[in-house]
Scaffold this active site. Structure first.
Site, PDB file in Angstrom:
ATOM      1  N   ARG A  27       0.834  -1.212   0.000  1.00 36.05           N
ATOM      2  CA  ARG A  27       0.000   0.000   0.000  1.00 36.05           C
ATOM      3  C   ARG A  27       0.858   1.247   0.000  1.00 36.05           C
ATOM      4  O   ARG A  27       1.958   1.248   0.548  1.00 36.05           O
ATOM      5  CB  ARG A  27      -0.864  -0.010   1.276  1.00 36.05           C
ATOM      6  CG  ARG A  27      -1.887   1.093   1.347  1.00 36.05           C
ATOM      7  CD  ARG A  27      -2.675   1.030   2.636  1.00 36.05           C
ATOM      8  NE  ARG A  27      -2.109   1.950   3.620  1.00 36.05           N
ATOM      9  CZ  ARG A  27      -2.654   2.198   4.802  1.00 36.05           C
ATOM     10  NH1 ARG A  27      -3.758   1.579   5.172  1.00 36.05           N
ATOM     11  NH2 ARG A  27      -2.095   3.044   5.627  1.00 36.05           N
ATOM     12  N   CYS A  35       0.078   5.491   0.839  1.00 29.70           N
ATOM     13  CA  CYS A  35      -0.945   6.420   1.342  1.00 29.70           C
ATOM     14  C   CYS A  35      -0.373   7.827   1.278  1.00 29.70           C
ATOM     15  O   CYS A  35       0.703   8.069   1.837  1.00 29.70           O
ATOM     16  CB  CYS A  35      -1.326   6.052   2.775  1.00 29.70           C
ATOM     17  SG  CYS A  35      -2.604   7.117   3.465  1.00 29.70           S
TER      18      CYS A  35
END
Ligand SMILES: C=C(N)C(=O)O
Length: 125
Positions: free
Chosen positions: A103, A105
């Site tokens: 991920r 972010c």
């Protein structure tokens, strides 16, 4: 050969893009914002409601491609306020019971339709 994925259970595109594209066993889903597909509008209720709606939209796109959250290998989360990081993690984390995907972010200045969050995913069948 690429295949367009389209479902009425996720919001219609608000620009010139497809909800998702399948290329062989890989799914590239467009960034989801918290549009309720039935109403065509961003849900009320702030970052928590928006995060849940985004995750439901992603779930339905995955389902249209006969996949689920366990197929996701990479996500990108765009937030207009990184102060929401923990609240988003709490909801997002609930969708990944084990081995969460890679991920990124990041905080961005604005998102389409004034959304607070957008998430895009890549999944492998
Ligand atoms: C919401 C989007 N994914 C877009 O406008 O590209």
């Amino acid at each position: 050969m690429k295949k367009v994925i389209n479902t009425n259970l996720a919001p219609k595109a608000i620009g010139p893009y497809s909800q998702a594209i399948m290329l062989e066993d890989l799914l590239f889903a467009s960034g989801q914002i918290a549009i309720d597909p039935k109403k065509g509008e961003i849900v009320e209720g702030g970052i928590e409601a928006q995060t849940s709606q985004v995750m439901e939209n992603i779930k339905n796109i995955l389902s249209a491609a006969e996949m689920d959250f366990s197929n996701i290998i990479k996500t990108t989360i765009f937030l207009t306020d990184l102060n929401n990081f923990s609240l988003v993690n709490d909801i997002y984390g609930g969708y990944f019971t084990k081995e969460p995907p890679a991920r990124s972010c990041v905080e961005v200045s604005r998102l389409p339709k004034g959304a607070l969050i957008e998430i895009e995913v890549i999944a492998q069948k």
